[in-house]
Write a protein that holds these residues in place. Structure first.
Motif, PDB file in Angstrom:
ATOM      1  N   HIS A  96      -5.052 -31.175  10.085  1.00  0.00           N
ATOM      2  CA  HIS A  96      -6.323 -30.756  10.680  1.00  0.00           C
ATOM      3  C   HIS A  96      -6.975 -29.599   9.943  1.00  0.00           C
ATOM      4  O   HIS A  96      -8.043 -29.141  10.349  1.00  0.00           O
ATOM      5  CB  HIS A  96      -6.092 -30.348  12.135  1.00  0.00           C
ATOM      6  N   ASN A  97      -6.365 -29.126   8.867  1.00  0.00           N
ATOM      7  CA  ASN A  97      -6.915 -27.975   8.149  1.00  0.00           C
ATOM      8  C   ASN A  97      -8.157 -28.349   7.335  1.00  0.00           C
ATOM      9  O   ASN A  97      -8.356 -29.511   6.996  1.00  0.00           O
ATOM     10  CB  ASN A  97      -5.853 -27.380   7.226  1.00  0.00           C
ATOM     11  N   PRO A  98      -9.007 -27.373   7.004  1.00  0.00           N
ATOM     12  CA  PRO A  98     -10.208 -27.648   6.210  1.00  0.00           C
ATOM     13  C   PRO A  98      -9.890 -28.282   4.860  1.00  0.00           C
ATOM     14  O   PRO A  98      -8.749 -28.262   4.388  1.00  0.00           O
ATOM     15  CB  PRO A  98     -10.836 -26.257   6.040  1.00  0.00           C
ATOM     16  N   GLY A  99     -10.919 -28.827   4.221  1.00  0.00           N
ATOM     17  CA  GLY A  99     -10.747 -29.614   3.007  1.00  0.00           C
ATOM     18  C   GLY A  99     -10.158 -28.878   1.830  1.00  0.00           C
ATOM     19  O   GLY A  99      -9.623 -29.506   0.908  1.00  0.00           O
ATOM     20  N   LYS A 100     -10.239 -27.562   1.799  1.00  0.00           N
ATOM     21  CA  LYS A 100      -9.692 -26.803   0.664  1.00  0.00           C
ATOM     22  C   LYS A 100      -8.168 -26.788   0.664  1.00  0.00           C
ATOM     23  O   LYS A 100      -7.554 -26.371  -0.320  1.00  0.00           O
ATOM     24  CB  LYS A 100     -10.230 -25.383   0.671  1.00  0.00           C
ATOM     25  N   TYR A 101      -7.553 -27.238   1.748  1.00  0.00           N
ATOM     26  CA  TYR A 101      -6.090 -27.242   1.847  1.00  0.00           C
ATOM     27  C   TYR A 101      -5.504 -28.554   1.341  1.00  0.00           C
ATOM     28  O   TYR A 101      -6.145 -29.600   1.377  1.00  0.00           O
ATOM     29  CB  TYR A 101      -5.635 -27.030   3.294  1.00  0.00           C
ATOM     30  N   THR A 102      -4.267 -28.487   0.878  1.00  0.00           N
ATOM     31  CA  THR A 102      -3.460 -29.661   0.598  1.00  0.00           C
ATOM     32  C   THR A 102      -2.106 -29.443   1.263  1.00  0.00           C
ATOM     33  O   THR A 102      -1.800 -28.349   1.746  1.00  0.00           O
ATOM     34  CB  THR A 102      -3.301 -29.900  -0.914  1.00  0.00           C
ATOM     35  N   GLY A 103      -1.296 -30.486   1.300  1.00  0.00           N
ATOM     36  CA  GLY A 103       0.018 -30.331   1.928  1.00  0.00           C
ATOM     37  C   GLY A 103       0.825 -31.609   1.868  1.00  0.00           C
ATOM     38  O   GLY A 103       0.361 -32.654   1.388  1.00  0.00           O
ATOM     39  N   ILE A 104       2.056 -31.539   2.350  1.00  0.00           N
ATOM     40  CA  ILE A 104       2.957 -32.695   2.386  1.00  0.00           C
ATOM     41  C   ILE A 104       3.773 -32.632   3.679  1.00  0.00           C
ATOM     42  O   ILE A 104       4.403 -31.610   3.963  1.00  0.00           O
ATOM     43  CB  ILE A 104       3.926 -32.717   1.181  1.00  0.00           C
ATOM     44  N   LYS A 105       3.750 -33.719   4.436  1.00  0.00           N
ATOM     45  CA  LYS A 105       4.637 -33.880   5.585  1.00  0.00           C
ATOM     46  C   LYS A 105       5.777 -34.800   5.168  1.00  0.00           C
ATOM     47  O   LYS A 105       5.548 -35.813   4.484  1.00  0.00           O
ATOM     48  CB  LYS A 105       3.883 -34.483   6.774  1.00  0.00           C
ATOM     49  N   LEU A 106       6.990 -34.469   5.588  1.00  0.00           N
ATOM     50  CA  LEU A 106       8.183 -35.153   5.103  1.00  0.00           C
ATOM     51  C   LEU A 106       9.031 -35.686   6.254  1.00  0.00           C
ATOM     52  O   LEU A 106       9.122 -35.072   7.317  1.00  0.00           O
ATOM     53  CB  LEU A 106       9.033 -34.186   4.271  1.00  0.00           C
ATOM     54  N   CYS A 107       9.667 -36.814   6.012  1.00  0.00           N
ATOM     55  CA  CYS A 107      10.645 -37.333   6.979  1.00  0.00           C
ATOM     56  C   CYS A 107      11.776 -38.010   6.224  1.00  0.00           C
ATOM     57  O   CYS A 107      11.657 -38.346   5.046  1.00  0.00           O
ATOM     58  CB  CYS A 107       9.993 -38.292   7.974  1.00  0.00           C
ATOM     59  N   ARG A 108      12.864 -38.199   6.926  1.00  0.00           N
ATOM     60  CA  ARG A 108      14.006 -38.920   6.366  1.00  0.00           C
ATOM     61  C   ARG A 108      14.068 -40.302   7.001  1.00  0.00           C
ATOM     62  O   ARG A 108      13.062 -40.804   7.498  1.00  0.00           O
ATOM     63  CB  ARG A 108      15.289 -38.127   6.563  1.00  0.00           C
ATOM     64  N   GLU A 109      15.240 -40.949   6.978  1.00  0.00           N
ATOM     65  CA  GLU A 109      15.351 -42.284   7.546  1.00  0.00           C
ATOM     66  C   GLU A 109      14.981 -42.270   9.026  1.00  0.00           C
ATOM     67  O   GLU A 109      15.099 -41.249   9.707  1.00  0.00           O
ATOM     68  CB  GLU A 109      16.771 -42.841   7.352  1.00  0.00           C
ATOM     69  N   LEU A 110      14.494 -43.416   9.519  1.00  0.00           N
ATOM     70  CA  LEU A 110      14.097 -43.572  10.920  1.00  0.00           C
ATOM     71  C   LEU A 110      12.975 -42.606  11.317  1.00  0.00           C
ATOM     72  O   LEU A 110      12.796 -42.305  12.498  1.00  0.00           O
ATOM     73  CB  LEU A 110      15.304 -43.376  11.855  1.00  0.00           C
ATOM     74  N   ALA A 111      12.218 -42.136  10.333  1.00  0.00           N
ATOM     75  CA  ALA A 111      11.090 -41.213  10.548  1.00  0.00           C
ATOM     76  C   ALA A 111      11.523 -39.896  11.180  1.00  0.00           C
ATOM     77  O   ALA A 111      10.718 -39.215  11.810  1.00  0.00           O
ATOM     78  CB  ALA A 111      10.007 -41.884  11.407  1.00  0.00           C
ATOM     79  N   ILE A 112      12.781 -39.503  10.993  1.00  0.00           N
ATOM     80  CA  ILE A 112      13.258 -38.208  11.485  1.00  0.00           C
ATOM     81  C   ILE A 112      12.618 -37.113  10.638  1.00  0.00           C
ATOM     82  O   ILE A 112      12.708 -37.132   9.412  1.00  0.00           O
ATOM     83  CB  ILE A 112      14.795 -38.129  11.405  1.00  0.00           C
ATOM     84  N   PRO A 113      11.944 -36.139  11.264  1.00  0.00           N
ATOM     85  CA  PRO A 113      11.181 -35.178  10.476  1.00  0.00           C
ATOM     86  C   PRO A 113      12.063 -34.178   9.730  1.00  0.00           C
ATOM     87  O   PRO A 113      13.112 -33.774  10.215  1.00  0.00           O
ATOM     88  CB  PRO A 113      10.346 -34.449  11.537  1.00  0.00           C
ATOM     89  N   LEU A 114      11.584 -33.787   8.554  1.00  0.00           N
ATOM     90  CA  LEU A 114      12.129 -32.608   7.907  1.00  0.00           C
ATOM     91  C   LEU A 114      11.333 -31.404   8.394  1.00  0.00           C
ATOM     92  O   LEU A 114      10.116 -31.477   8.564  1.00  0.00           O
ATOM     93  CB  LEU A 114      12.028 -32.705   6.384  1.00  0.00           C
ATOM     94  N   SER A 115      12.000 -30.312   8.642  1.00  0.00           N
ATOM     95  CA  SER A 115      11.358 -29.105   9.163  1.00  0.00           C
ATOM     96  C   SER A 115      12.129 -27.903   8.636  1.00  0.00           C
ATOM     97  O   SER A 115      13.085 -28.051   7.864  1.00  0.00           O
ATOM     98  CB  SER A 115      11.374 -29.112  10.690  1.00  0.00           C
ATOM     99  N   GLU A 116      11.734 -26.728   9.085  1.00  0.00           N
ATOM    100  CA  GLU A 116      12.465 -25.536   8.659  1.00  0.00           C
ATOM    101  C   GLU A 116      13.887 -25.541   9.212  1.00  0.00           C
ATOM    102  O   GLU A 116      14.771 -24.874   8.688  1.00  0.00           O
ATOM    103  CB  GLU A 116      11.734 -24.272   9.089  1.00  0.00           C
ATOM    104  N   VAL A 117      14.119 -26.303  10.277  1.00  0.00           N
ATOM    105  CA  VAL A 117      15.463 -26.401  10.851  1.00  0.00           C
ATOM    106  C   VAL A 117      16.375 -27.198   9.923  1.00  0.00           C
ATOM    107  O   VAL A 117      17.553 -26.873   9.765  1.00  0.00           O
ATOM    108  CB  VAL A 117      15.405 -27.053  12.253  1.00  0.00           C
ATOM    109  N   ALA A 118      15.834 -28.247   9.310  1.00  0.00           N
ATOM    110  CA  ALA A 118      16.645 -29.079   8.412  1.00  0.00           C
ATOM    111  C   ALA A 118      15.738 -29.740   7.394  1.00  0.00           C
ATOM    112  O   ALA A 118      14.945 -30.604   7.746  1.00  0.00           O
ATOM    113  CB  ALA A 118      17.412 -30.140   9.208  1.00  0.00           C
ATOM    114  N   GLY A 119      15.829 -29.298   6.140  1.00  0.00           N
ATOM    115  CA  GLY A 119      15.145 -29.965   5.052  1.00  0.00           C
ATOM    116  C   GLY A 119      14.151 -29.123   4.288  1.00  0.00           C
ATOM    117  O   GLY A 119      14.233 -29.015   3.058  1.00  0.00           O
ATOM    118  N   ILE A 120      13.207 -28.515   4.963  1.00  0.00           N
ATOM    119  CA  ILE A 120      12.145 -27.804   4.240  1.00  0.00           C
ATOM    120  C   ILE A 120      12.672 -26.563   3.525  1.00  0.00           C
ATOM    121  O   ILE A 120      12.298 -26.277   2.382  1.00  0.00           O
ATOM    122  CB  ILE A 120      10.980 -27.469   5.198  1.00  0.00           C
TER     123      ILE A 120
END
Length: 450
Positions: A96-120
């Motif tokens: 939802h950030n303005p157009g000047k931003y870029t980014g990457i959302k990540l997940c592992r198998e079964l669409a389990i998210p990567l986050s600061e808790v595990a992965g990022i």
């Protein structure tokens, strides 16, 4: 806060994050997941094609195969990972950030998210350790393109559980990714769709793709009233969130949507758990329990919510930010599937949308209020001490509850602010407590975080 956030990797392009960053993240992601195949998609931002190519290059150079699904929504990446039984996915988006931003959302198998808790954090450390971009592997991965729209459209439509009937709906996709696919997904149904900003444009020339902010749904509200539509729906930039207004143009709070959808689901799955975030109205717990369900309160954030929904095998979970999670979508969020569930509520009953939400408006809430505070921990401690005789828990920040009001004060997971949610049995009590908290924390700022 750096580019490595609680739930994703995100920064201003190209000053904070650029193609070399993406390529190195690709190498690190492949090493972390240790899988044979990773799905990659991208949004419509002007930087996304080159960022996606760099990410794919890094993954393939590390020896991992890539399925490139091109422009898509984030939930389409989850679908591709889940149906293809792939080992992970990456979506090039800044949501939802303005157009000047870029980014990457990540997940592992079964669409389990990567986050600061595990992965990022592991990926952050791996990238930081790279003195230069690694050379390609001798056994470089292959890259294949795939069009998943037909299968995804059927998947989304499968969530409709009531007979279809004609409805007039205003839909604002904010020049984000949902607009590219919305007509094809819902074309078989008798919906008169009045489109707003369906053309994908990563500059977001009409308004920010963040439907949490009232300023970003003004055109939607006006068009619903002008056309006498049954309701309106607003999607965010990458399509993992959807928010709603009724036929009068009044916002239906996202926690009310959680309550309405929960009652509909529990009618078929009595006794099931429904997960809601701790910012939600008292109404949510009351409605889940009235529907025969088990109300499970959780901390804020998709990584936490998804883990709890998965652990409990709950059919549904909802957040105040407009993220809704579905067991039959790999416990992940999807704005389009939330839209279908709103159709289940409204198509399954001849009453207008406002008649569904009116009985839920029995308490008085502030909405989420932001505070810029230098010492956030000290501010939370001061609020905690002020209301020491109330029931308190620290599941996420501090939640304080009395017989006639409750509040939660927490540090944002995505921005350098404190967030307050406050609800009371009367407007006067709400305003009284809010004034007291402002006296402790300082003046509030703006709406629209999560």
């Amino acid at each position: 806060m750096g580019i490595y956030k609680a739930y994703d990797i995100r920064g201003i392009y190209p000053g904070e994050m650029h193609e070399e960053t993406a390529e190195r993240i690709g190498h690190a992601l492949a090493a972390y997941l240790k899988t044979k195949m990773i799905v990659v998609g991208r949004d419509a931002r002007e930087s996304s094609p080159s960022m996606s190519r760099a990410l794919i290059r890094g993954i393939a150079d590390a020896g991992t195969n890539v399925v490139d699904i091109g422009q898509c929504t984030t939930p389409m990446v989850y679908y591709a990972v889940g149906t293809g039984k792939y080992g992970g996915g990456a979506m090039v988006t800044a949501s939802h950030n303005p157009g000047k931003y870029t980014g990457i959302k990540l997940c592992r198998e079964l669409a389990i998210p990567l986050s600061e808790v595990a992965g990022i954090r592991e990926i952050e450390r791996a990238v930081a350790a790279m003195k230069e971009t690694p050379a390609p592997s001798a056994d470089r991965g292959l890259v294949a393109q795939s069009d998943i729209l037909e299968g995804y459209a059927k998947h989304v439509r499968s969530f409709l559980t009531v007979p279809k009937r004609p409805m007039k709906i205003v839909v604002d996709t904010a020049n984000g990714m949902v607009g590219k696919f919305f007509r094809q997904v819902f074309e078989p149904w008798p919906l008169e769709v009045i489109p707003l900003y369906f053309e994908p444009d990563g500059r977001f020339p009409n308004h920010e793709p963040n439907p949490l902010k009232d300023e970003n749904i003004r055109e939607l509200v006006a068009k619903v009233r002008e056309t006498k539509a049954d309701f309106g729906a607003a999607f965010d930039g990458d399509g993992d969130r959807c928010m709603f207004v009724d036929e009068k143009g009044e916002r239906i709070p996202s926690d009310f949507v959680t309550a309405l959808v929960a009652r509909r689901i529990l009618a078929k799955e009595r006794g099931a758990s429904v997960v809601y975030d701790l910012r939600s109205s008292w109404v949510v717990k009351e409605e889940i329990e009235a529907g025969g369900g088990k109300a499970v309160r959780d901390r804020v954030g998709h990584a936490f919510m998804k883990a709890t929904v998965r652990k409990l095998n709950a059919p549904f979970g909802g957040e105040l930010s407009g993220h809704y999670y579905f067991r039959d979508h790999w416990f992940a969020d999807s704005g389009m599937i939330a839209f279908v569930h709103m159709l289940n509520v409204l198509m399954g009953d001849s009453r207008p949308a406002s008649a569904h939400s009116a009985p839920l408006r029995r308490y008085f809430a502030t909405g989420e209020i932001n505070f810029h505070v230098r010492d956030k921990d000290a501010a939370i401690e001061a609020v905690t001490k002020k209301f020491a005789d109330g029931r308190q828990d620290q599941l996420d920040g501090i939640t304080i509850e009395y017989a006639d009001w409750w509040c939660n004060v927490r540090k944002s997971n995505t921005e350098p602010v404190l967030r307050l949610n406050l609800e009371a049995k009367t407007a006067a009590r709400r305003d009284e407590i809010l004034k007291t908290i402002i006296g402790i924390v300082g003046p509030p700022e703006t709406e629209g975080g999560h």
